[in-house]
Design an enzyme around this catalytic site. Sequence first.
Site, short mmCIF file in Angstrom:
data_model
loop_
_atom_site.label_atom_id
_atom_site.label_comp_id
_atom_site.label_asym_id
_atom_site.label_seq_id
_atom_site.Cartn_x
_atom_site.Cartn_y
_atom_site.Cartn_z
N PHE A 20 0.85 -1.19 0.00
CA PHE A 20 0.00 0.00 0.00
C PHE A 20 0.88 1.23 0.00
CE2 PHE A 20 -1.86 3.44 2.56
CZ PHE A 20 -3.03 3.69 1.85
N ARG A 42 8.54 -9.77 7.36
CA ARG A 42 8.43 -8.61 8.25
C ARG A 42 7.52 -7.59 7.58
NH1 ARG A 42 10.28 -11.79 11.65
NH2 ARG A 42 12.48 -11.79 12.25
N ARG A 68 -7.98 12.23 17.25
CA ARG A 68 -7.06 11.27 16.63
C ARG A 68 -7.86 10.04 16.24
NH1 ARG A 68 -2.92 13.71 14.54
NH2 ARG A 68 -1.38 14.49 16.01
N ALA A 80 3.29 19.11 16.64
CA ALA A 80 4.07 18.13 15.88
C ALA A 80 3.51 18.02 14.47
CB ALA A 80 4.02 16.77 16.57
N PRO A 118 9.67 0.74 16.53
CA PRO A 118 10.66 0.10 15.68
C PRO A 118 10.38 -1.36 15.36
CG PRO A 118 11.56 0.45 17.87
CD PRO A 118 10.23 1.15 17.82
N GLY A 119 9.40 -1.97 16.00
CA GLY A 119 9.05 -3.35 15.68
C GLY A 119 8.36 -3.48 14.34
N GLU A 123 9.25 5.19 11.36
CA GLU A 123 9.01 6.59 11.70
C GLU A 123 9.98 7.04 12.79
OE1 GLU A 123 5.56 9.67 13.20
OE2 GLU A 123 5.42 7.60 13.82
N GLU A 142 -5.98 22.77 5.90
CA GLU A 142 -7.43 22.82 5.67
C GLU A 142 -8.18 21.68 6.33
OE1 GLU A 142 -7.92 20.74 1.33
OE2 GLU A 142 -7.47 22.87 1.38
#
Length: 189
Positions: A20, A42, A68, A80, A118-119, A123, A142
Amino acid sequence: MKKSSSSPLNETTLSTEAIFTGKVISLQVDTVQLPDGNQATREVVKHPGAVSVLAVHDGRLLLVDQFRQPMGRCELEIPAGKLEKGEDPMEAAKRELQEETGYTCGKIEPLHSFYTSPGFADEIIHLYIASDLQKGEMSLDEDEFLEVYEATLEECEAYIAEGRIADAKTILAVYAWRQGLLDKQDKGL
């Protein structure tokens, strides 16, 4: 951040299948050779990286409250945002601070960079300390809706205990603030 040197635990990527590709992330499945010679898969989420800003104004941490979707609720967080392709993280941190809170900073310094999960994801978030803050105008994207909050250290710790602050970058920022890293940064320690 540097990749680790040669280790007997390293896995060798044999193939990668793109699953994806979206606006923010992509997903791939890697086939790897394990240290014992066997193979495994993985699942890897690729992310362009992000910045976050620890900014304290008049003894209060600048926070944003926003919905969120993955959590299904609002979350109090430090300012952030995602890095744009080729964007300097420090410039992105200044941009996100201004866009989300309206504040600009006279000084900004890196505190730490860390991987979020990290698994399964690559990011990395670059955390900055902003100081010499000046109030200005917000300029939200926007599709971005949020409210700015300012909270004392004690209020932030209560929000963590209540679960109102539950994301790693904000918890890390509050703990850095509690440890006095802002004062040390200002004194060049």
